[in-house]
Design an enzyme around this catalytic site. Structure first.
Site, PDB file in Angstrom:
ATOM      1  N   CYS A  74      21.545  -4.205 -32.788  1.00  0.00           N
ATOM      2  CA  CYS A  74      22.974  -4.473 -33.014  1.00  0.00           C
ATOM      3  C   CYS A  74      23.382  -5.806 -32.367  1.00  0.00           C
ATOM      4  CB  CYS A  74      23.797  -3.326 -32.435  1.00  0.00           C
ATOM      5  SG  CYS A  74      25.556  -3.532 -32.731  1.00  0.00           S
ATOM      6  N   CYS A  78      28.107  -4.407 -26.161  1.00  0.00           N
ATOM      7  CA  CYS A  78      28.678  -3.278 -25.407  1.00  0.00           C
ATOM      8  C   CYS A  78      27.788  -2.964 -24.194  1.00  0.00           C
ATOM      9  CB  CYS A  78      28.792  -2.051 -26.300  1.00  0.00           C
ATOM     10  SG  CYS A  78      29.550  -2.438 -27.901  1.00  0.00           S
ATOM     11  N   CYS A  81      25.435   0.161 -24.033  1.00  0.00           N
ATOM     12  CA  CYS A  81      24.689   0.631 -25.207  1.00  0.00           C
ATOM     13  C   CYS A  81      23.229   0.201 -25.236  1.00  0.00           C
ATOM     14  CB  CYS A  81      25.386   0.168 -26.482  1.00  0.00           C
ATOM     15  SG  CYS A  81      24.612   0.891 -27.951  1.00  0.00           S
ATOM     16  N   CYS A 118      26.969  14.220 -38.099  1.00  0.00           N
ATOM     17  CA  CYS A 118      27.525  12.897 -37.808  1.00  0.00           C
ATOM     18  C   CYS A 118      26.429  11.844 -37.926  1.00  0.00           C
ATOM     19  CB  CYS A 118      28.068  12.852 -36.386  1.00  0.00           C
ATOM     20  SG  CYS A 118      29.265  14.124 -36.053  1.00  0.00           S
ATOM     21  N   CYS A 149      30.685  13.284 -40.919  1.00  0.00           N
ATOM     22  CA  CYS A 149      31.278  12.300 -40.011  1.00  0.00           C
ATOM     23  C   CYS A 149      30.377  11.070 -40.020  1.00  0.00           C
ATOM     24  CB  CYS A 149      31.357  12.879 -38.600  1.00  0.00           C
ATOM     25  SG  CYS A 149      31.991  11.695 -37.374  1.00  0.00           S
ATOM     26  N   CYS A 209      38.167  10.581 -35.422  1.00  0.00           N
ATOM     27  CA  CYS A 209      37.454  11.026 -34.226  1.00  0.00           C
ATOM     28  C   CYS A 209      37.430   9.831 -33.286  1.00  0.00           C
ATOM     29  CB  CYS A 209      36.036  11.460 -34.601  1.00  0.00           C
ATOM     30  SG  CYS A 209      35.004  11.839 -33.167  1.00  0.00           S
ATOM     31  N   ARG A 285      35.824  16.983 -27.481  1.00  0.00           N
ATOM     32  CA  ARG A 285      34.355  17.154 -27.487  1.00  0.00           C
ATOM     33  C   ARG A 285      33.739  16.670 -26.178  1.00  0.00           C
ATOM     34  NH1 ARG A 285      33.198  14.653 -31.755  1.00  0.00           N
ATOM     35  NH2 ARG A 285      33.615  16.516 -32.964  1.00  0.00           N
TER      36      ARG A 285
HETATM   37  N1  SAM Z   1      28.079   0.823 -33.693  1.00  0.00           N
HETATM   38  C1  SAM Z   1      29.182   1.682 -33.900  1.00  0.00           C
HETATM   39  C2  SAM Z   1      30.286   1.484 -32.894  1.00  0.00           C
HETATM   40  O1  SAM Z   1      30.011   1.028 -31.799  1.00  0.00           O
HETATM   41  O2  SAM Z   1      31.423   1.802 -33.224  1.00  0.00           O
HETATM   42  C3  SAM Z   1      28.824   3.148 -33.946  1.00  0.00           C
HETATM   43  C4  SAM Z   1      27.755   3.685 -33.013  1.00  0.00           C
HETATM   44  S1  SAM Z   1      28.134   3.612 -31.279  1.00  0.00           S
HETATM   45  C5  SAM Z   1      26.578   4.000 -30.553  1.00  0.00           C
HETATM   46  C6  SAM Z   1      29.181   5.028 -31.044  1.00  0.00           C
HETATM   47  C7  SAM Z   1      29.689   5.302 -29.671  1.00  0.00           C
HETATM   48  O3  SAM Z   1      28.646   5.808 -28.854  1.00  0.00           O
HETATM   49  C8  SAM Z   1      30.259   4.172 -28.842  1.00  0.00           C
HETATM   50  O4  SAM Z   1      31.562   3.825 -29.194  1.00  0.00           O
HETATM   51  C9  SAM Z   1      30.233   4.773 -27.442  1.00  0.00           C
HETATM   52  O5  SAM Z   1      31.437   5.459 -27.179  1.00  0.00           O
HETATM   53  C10 SAM Z   1      29.087   5.782 -27.512  1.00  0.00           C
HETATM   54  N2  SAM Z   1      27.969   5.380 -26.646  1.00  0.00           N
HETATM   55  C11 SAM Z   1      27.072   4.401 -26.885  1.00  0.00           C
HETATM   56  N3  SAM Z   1      26.196   4.291 -25.862  1.00  0.00           N
HETATM   57  C12 SAM Z   1      26.555   5.230 -24.952  1.00  0.00           C
HETATM   58  C13 SAM Z   1      26.039   5.603 -23.666  1.00  0.00           C
HETATM   59  N4  SAM Z   1      24.986   4.989 -23.132  1.00  0.00           N
HETATM   60  N5  SAM Z   1      26.651   6.612 -22.999  1.00  0.00           N
HETATM   61  C14 SAM Z   1      27.720   7.235 -23.543  1.00  0.00           C
HETATM   62  N6  SAM Z   1      28.242   6.924 -24.740  1.00  0.00           N
HETATM   63  C15 SAM Z   1      27.687   5.928 -25.436  1.00  0.00           C
HETATM   64 FE1  SF4 Z   2      26.397  -1.910 -31.406  1.00  0.00          FE
HETATM   65 FE2  SF4 Z   2      25.996  -0.072 -29.538  1.00  0.00          FE
HETATM   66 FE3  SF4 Z   2      28.193  -1.528 -29.474  1.00  0.00          FE
HETATM   67 FE4  SF4 Z   2      27.884   0.309 -31.443  1.00  0.00          FE
HETATM   68  S1  SF4 Z   2      28.083   0.732 -29.251  1.00  0.00           S
HETATM   69  S2  SF4 Z   2      28.632  -1.805 -31.668  1.00  0.00           S
HETATM   70  S3  SF4 Z   2      25.644   0.197 -31.712  1.00  0.00           S
HETATM   71  S4  SF4 Z   2      26.087  -2.315 -29.220  1.00  0.00           S
END
Ligand code: SAM
Ligand code: SF4
Ligand code: DTB
Length: 338
Positions: A74, A78, A81, A118, A149, A209, A285
């Protein structure tokens, strides 16, 4: 002590009601929510139980199973992530899964007792050509009799409408943290971008959600601001995932926090209770991080009003309690899948 919902004021989004008057919705300020956080623990949980029992079956839990339909690579940054290309976490970038493989996973999830499936993708947002196979997945999962979802990142013109037409029930798009703290966690987009996608989802008639992550080093005030922001969406999200940060080696937050939880377990329970009190009709949730929380803290989260979990051995790239452990926990607590 705050014993009543805050006074009713015009909501931030002044949707005209029939007759042309702005609709007046209860709206929670950060101070209102912070006052809930300050309550004695037992008073807060009692209050959450009262709200919970007035709006939901007290011992029911909704089960959603997650599948990563496009993993890793990606472009976003973030800080939490494991799927960001720039973080060296060992998560490889993969192609979009075949529709057949997704439907096999959905069938298995249904067989294990999930009611919602989901599908998550590590995109900043889908290109129109990315969306085509996802629409087939949504149609196929829906045809299996599961709720659908997706969480695909930011949506552009027409994409929410295409997903709605395919039968998408929910779109997951989290605000993640308070507006003030957001810039310390993500720099490649702003919270306004998230709000724009949420508005598109609502406009297309898809249920929302939307929740966040705690345990990222944010203050209690920041947690209160996040909950206030979620509860003030008009209407509030139907589904509110509260994630406990899963610290993955190679992410900036793991480097900063060294794998040690940045939130006390009882403060996490308080966050669930405050979400329940401020969003009475929503499903709350208990999301990522359950493995690390253990059974006793999870039991307190259910007492605090959580009534949904991610169910299945994996989240997207990290682990989740296995199905057998969850069934045993539900049996111990007298909780039944809804
Ligand atoms: N890429 C898309 C986005 O960011 O909207 C969808 C997938 S992203 C992985 C979905 C959500 O997963 C993020 O908004 C975050 O809240 C959650 N998430 C990602 N990494 C995480 C982590 N290490 N611990 C807890 N929640 C996490
Ligand atoms: Fe990309 Fe992870 Fe951020 Fe979703 S949460 S936009 S997968 S870096
Ligand atoms: C949400 O709020 N939490 C889920 C789901 N929505 C997509 C994702 C949790 C991801 C945890 C880290 C991982 O497994 O990669």
């Amino acid at each position: 002590m705050l014993d009543h919902p805050p006074s009713t004021r015009a909501s931030a989004a002044r949707t005209p009601a029939a007759g042309g008057e702005p609709r007046r919705m209860p709206r929670w300020s950060t101070d209102d929510v912070a006052a809930l956080f300050e309550l004695p623990f037992s008073d807060l949980l009692f209050r959450a139980q009262q709200v919970h029992r007035a709006h939901h079956a007290p011992n029911a839990v909704q089960l959603s199973t997650l599948l990563s339909i496009k993993t890793g690579g990606c472009p976003e940054d973030c800080g939490y992530c494991p799927q960001a290309a720039r973080h060296h976490t060992g998560v490889a970038s993969g192609p979009v899964l075949d529709v057949g493989a997704v439907l096999d996973a959905a069938r298995a999830a249904k067989g294990a007792g999930a009611t919602r499936f989901c599908m998550g993708a590590a995109w900043r947002g889908p290109k129109d050509r990315d969306l085509e196979p996802v629409l087939d997945m949504v149609r196929g999962v829906k045809a299996l009799g599961l709720e659908t979802c997706c969480t695909l990142g930011m949506l552009r013109d027409g994409q929410a409408e295409s997903l709605a037409a395919a039968g998408l029930d929910y779109y997951n798009h989290n605000l993640d943290t308070s507006p003030e703290f957001y810039g310390e966690i993500v720099t490649t987009r702003g919270q306004d971008d998230r709000l724009d996608t949420l508005a598109r989802v609502r406009e297309a008639g898809i249920r929302v959600c939307c929740g966040g992550i705690v345990g990222m080093g944010e203050s209690r005030r920041a947690r209160a601001a996040l909950i206030a922001q979620l509860a003030s969406l008009d209407p509030p999200p139907e589904s509110v995932p509260i994630n406990h940060l899963v610290q993955v080696e190679g992410t900036p937050l793991h480097a900063k926090l060294h794998g040690e939880s940045a939130i006390d377990p009882l403060e996490f329970v308080r966050t669930i209770a405050v979400a329940r009190v401020t969003m009475p009709a929503s499903t709350v949730r208990l999301s990522a991080g359950r493995r690390e929380l253990g059974e006793a803290v999870q039991a307190l989260c259910f007492l605090a009003g959580a009534n949904s979990v991610f169910y299945g051995d994996r989240l997207l790239t990290t682990g989740n309690p296995d199905v057998g452990a969850d069934r045993a926990l539900f049996a111990k607590l007298g909780i039944a899948p809804a």
